[in-house]
Design a protein around this motif. Structure first.
Motif, short mmCIF file in Angstrom:
data_model
loop_
_atom_site.label_atom_id
_atom_site.label_comp_id
_atom_site.label_asym_id
_atom_site.label_seq_id
_atom_site.Cartn_x
_atom_site.Cartn_y
_atom_site.Cartn_z
N ASP A 84 0.82 -1.11 -0.07
CA ASP A 84 0.06 -0.02 0.09
C ASP A 84 1.03 1.19 -0.03
O ASP A 84 0.44 2.20 -0.70
N GLU A 85 1.92 1.04 0.74
CA GLU A 85 2.79 2.40 0.95
C GLU A 85 3.49 2.74 -0.49
O GLU A 85 3.73 3.84 -0.99
N LEU A 86 4.01 1.69 -1.18
CA LEU A 86 4.78 1.76 -2.34
C LEU A 86 3.70 2.25 -3.43
O LEU A 86 4.19 3.08 -4.29
N ALA A 87 2.46 1.82 -3.32
CA ALA A 87 1.54 2.14 -4.51
C ALA A 87 1.33 3.80 -4.50
O ALA A 87 1.36 4.49 -5.41
N GLU A 88 1.11 4.31 -3.23
CA GLU A 88 0.86 5.53 -2.98
C GLU A 88 2.19 6.40 -3.27
O GLU A 88 2.14 7.40 -3.91
N LEU A 89 3.27 6.01 -3.09
CA LEU A 89 4.79 6.45 -3.33
C LEU A 89 4.71 6.62 -4.85
O LEU A 89 5.20 7.63 -5.40
N ILE A 90 4.68 5.53 -5.54
CA ILE A 90 4.69 5.50 -6.98
C ILE A 90 3.88 6.70 -7.80
O ILE A 90 3.98 7.43 -8.39
N SER A 91 2.41 6.52 -7.13
CA SER A 91 1.46 7.50 -7.65
C SER A 91 1.93 9.08 -7.38
O SER A 91 1.82 10.02 -8.11
N THR A 92 2.45 9.14 -6.17
CA THR A 92 2.96 10.53 -5.87
C THR A 92 4.31 11.00 -6.74
O THR A 92 4.19 12.15 -7.02
N GLU A 93 5.03 10.11 -6.74
CA GLU A 93 6.39 10.38 -7.66
C GLU A 93 6.13 10.41 -9.18
O GLU A 93 6.75 11.82 -9.84
N MET A 94 5.33 9.79 -9.82
CA MET A 94 5.18 9.71 -11.34
C MET A 94 3.83 10.01 -11.69
O MET A 94 3.34 10.21 -13.20
N GLY A 95 2.89 9.82 -10.86
CA GLY A 95 1.41 10.53 -11.43
C GLY A 95 0.30 9.50 -11.74
O GLY A 95 -0.77 9.82 -12.26
N ALA A 96 0.95 8.37 -11.52
CA ALA A 96 0.05 7.08 -12.00
C ALA A 96 -1.42 7.44 -11.25
O ALA A 96 -1.15 7.41 -9.84
N PRO A 97 -2.53 6.93 -11.48
CA PRO A 97 -3.79 7.04 -10.77
C PRO A 97 -3.67 5.81 -9.83
O PRO A 97 -3.10 4.78 -10.15
N TRP A 99 -5.40 3.96 -8.48
CA TRP A 99 -6.01 2.67 -8.78
C TRP A 99 -5.07 1.70 -9.82
O TRP A 99 -4.88 0.52 -9.45
N PHE A 100 -4.45 2.55 -10.60
CA PHE A 100 -3.41 1.62 -11.49
C PHE A 100 -2.09 1.34 -10.62
O PHE A 100 -1.78 0.02 -10.84
N SER A 101 -1.66 2.16 -9.84
CA SER A 101 -0.82 1.92 -9.10
C SER A 101 -0.99 0.46 -8.25
O SER A 101 -0.17 -0.20 -7.96
N GLN A 102 -2.03 0.47 -7.55
CA GLN A 102 -2.41 -0.75 -6.65
C GLN A 102 -2.31 -1.83 -7.58
O GLN A 102 -2.02 -3.13 -7.08
N ILE A 103 -3.09 -1.91 -8.98
CA ILE A 103 -3.30 -3.29 -9.48
C ILE A 103 -1.86 -3.21 -10.72
O ILE A 103 -1.44 -4.35 -10.69
N GLY A 104 -1.73 -2.36 -11.47
CA GLY A 104 -0.78 -2.41 -12.51
C GLY A 104 0.70 -2.13 -12.15
O GLY A 104 1.79 -2.43 -12.98
N GLN A 105 0.92 -1.28 -10.88
CA GLN A 105 2.49 -1.00 -10.51
C GLN A 105 2.63 -2.16 -9.69
O GLN A 105 3.79 -3.06 -9.86
N VAL A 106 2.18 -1.95 -8.09
CA VAL A 106 2.53 -2.97 -7.27
C VAL A 106 1.90 -4.22 -7.25
O VAL A 106 2.64 -5.31 -7.14
N GLY A 107 0.65 -4.52 -7.89
CA GLY A 107 0.14 -5.84 -7.84
C GLY A 107 0.57 -6.48 -8.73
O GLY A 107 0.97 -7.70 -8.69
N ALA A 108 1.01 -5.94 -9.89
CA ALA A 108 1.63 -6.40 -11.15
C ALA A 108 3.06 -7.11 -10.74
O ALA A 108 3.50 -8.08 -11.10
N THR A 109 3.80 -6.16 -9.94
CA THR A 109 4.88 -6.53 -9.62
C THR A 109 5.15 -7.96 -8.67
O THR A 109 6.14 -8.55 -8.96
N MET A 110 4.17 -7.96 -7.66
CA MET A 110 3.93 -9.14 -6.92
C MET A 110 3.62 -10.36 -7.74
O MET A 110 4.32 -11.41 -7.47
#
Length: 481
Positions: A84-97, A99-110
């Motif tokens: 959860d922390e990582l998804a919020e960090l990525i959204s803050t840093e590069m602007g991904a919405p 919902w996508f950070s949770q699914i397509g950024q961090v979720g996909a990474t796992m």
């Protein structure tokens, strides 16, 4: 604000060699949200030296594969605990919405981590075969050496994991260079690697710019380069690696075609294209941005897409109600707006969107999601990767013409076919010169190879083929008789 003062070199937090820093500005608020050191030439040299020592004389390449799998599993568990922390960090840093950070950024990474771990458990690291002359041959998969990994800003952890996980599982040591647009998430990953307790020297993480990246590519202590980014940069890296016969994997640009056949359920197709075409605010190399529709259904497809795109919510990426966020930087905003104007100048009709800032958003690097109608496939907006929420609807005469248009591109990374007849869709997909396709959807399949034809890259990631990119094959013939 998140601030790092050290770089992660050879498995240790280390004072950087210079005072240079990377300041991270929110793409939404345009305010400072973080700062990291900027790796320099001396930092890179130290990281490569640590990786070289760990590979040549350390334990990591010589461990039983099961021990490396256990170490990467520890990393995966630690990553999952901070999702959860990582998804919020990525959204803050590069602007991904978000919902996508949770699914397509961090979720996909796992998911990618889990898939690689499963593939490693099934890999035959050493096997015996019957030789042509009656004896036995031992075939070994051995680590390729020191791997230099260069990642982009759009899906920073996911792309990193496509490379880092197989490199570590194969027994390579790694120097990772995250981009200056997403250095915070890069060093957050270093924290998790540190927690996993890998041996000294196995991994370094140095956020840095292009000059340090080129030094990594040409460094004599590096055996393998893996890069994801633009095709122009990929050509340069391929040239540099070719001079020294350095192993290289390149995952580059795309301009993917979604072929909507006449028997497709248009409502379902457009609903699923929302994700396939506009994920990460369109900042995805696999985005389905060329929408091929028959002349008979062209206007119907345009109207449906315009209604869908026009209804998307745009704004603060940390607001779960927003589907589209800002682009990563002002230069990207200007690039996408310039392409929208180019499309108009080329004679394409704007069905929804167009140049200019979305209404109600006075700050942030936002663009209006745009759909063009009646686009000729030779147009720049149909041939060049825009990397933003811009779709081009291209009419075709019949299925043969659709296949011709889909293949009329220098790229060949992804694609999709939309139809009520799945077997016919598969027949069409077989004729598209691209590395991955989907029928009635487009999602990356982590158990299968991913990569591009033509100018979309060299090599494959994910599945067992992804691990093979970080090994050298050795054959040892045993005495006959």
């Amino acid at each position: 604000m998140r601030v790092y003062k050290e770089l992660y070199i050879g498995g240790r937090w280390t004072t950087p060699a210079t005072d240079s820093a990377i300041e991270v500005v929110s793409p939404h608020s345009e305010q400072l949200v973080g700062r990291t050191p900027e790796g320099g030439a001396d930092d890179l040299d130290a990281a490569v030296a640590a990786a070289r020592e760990a590979f040549d004389n350390g334990e990591w390449p010589r461990l039983d594969p099961a021990e490396r799998i256990a170490a990467v599993q520890r990393f995966a568990d630690a990553y999952r605990a901070r999702q959860d922390e990582l998804a919020e960090l990525i959204s803050t840093e590069m602007g991904a919405p978000i919902w996508f950070s949770q699914i397509g950024q961090v979720g996909a990474t796992m998911m990618a981590l889990d898939s690689y771990l499963a593939a490693a458990r099934d890999t035959k690291w050493e096997e015996r075969r019957t030789g042509a002359f009656g004896g036995e041959v031992v075939v070994r998969r051995e680590p390729a050496g020191v791997a230099g990994i260069i990642t982009p800003w759009n899906v920073p952890h996911f792309v990193t994991m496509a490379k880092l996980a197989p490199a570590l599982l194969a027994g390579c040591t790694v120097v990772l260079k995250p981009p200056p647009e997403s250095p915070l998430s890069g060093l957050a990953l270093a924290e998790i690697l540190d927690e996993a307790g890998l041996p000294e020297g196995v991994v370094s993480v140095l956020p840095a710019g292009r000059e340090v990246g080129e030094r990594l590519v040409t460094h004599p202590g590096v055996d393998k380069i893996s890069f994801t980014g633009s095709t122009a940069a990929g050509r340069r890296i391929a040239s540099l690696c070719g001079q020294d016969l350095r192993r290289v994997t390149l995952e580059l640009g795309g301009k993917s075609a979604a072929i909507i056949l006449d028997d497709a359920d248009l409502g379902q197709t457009v609903e699923r294209l929302q994700l396939a075409s506009l994920m990460n605010s369109g900042q995805a190399c696999i985005a389905q941005t060329r929408i091929l529709a028959s002349r008979k259904r062209h206007d119907e497809v345009v109207d449906a897409l315009a209604e869908m795109v026009g209804g998307l919510t745009i704004g603060d990426p940390l607001d779960h109600g927003n589907y589209i966020g800002p682009l990563v930087a002002r230069r990207q905003q200007e690039r996408v707006e310039n392409y929208i104007r180019i499309g108009q100048d080329e004679g394409a009709k704007v069905a929804v969107g167009g140049p200019g800032r979305p209404e109600g958003l006075d700050s942030g690097w936002y663009v209006r999601p745009t759909v063009f109608a009646g686009v000729d496939n030779s147009a720049r907006i149909a041939q060049e990767e825009i990397f933003g929420p811009v779709l081009a609807v291209i009419p075709y005469d019949d299925t043969e013409d659709a296949i011709r248009i889909a293949n009329d591109s220098e790229y060949g990374l992804a694609g999709s076919v939309w139809t009520s007849d799945v077997e016919h869709g598969l027949d069409v997909a077989r004729r598209i010169r691209t590395g991955t396709l989907g029928i009635n959807q487009y999602l990356l399949e982590f158990n299968a190879p991913f990569g591009g034809f033509k100018a979309s890259g060299i090599g494959r990631e994910f599945g067992p083929e992804g691990i093979d990119g970080y090994v050298e094959l050795k054959s040892v013939a045993l005495p006959i008789g």
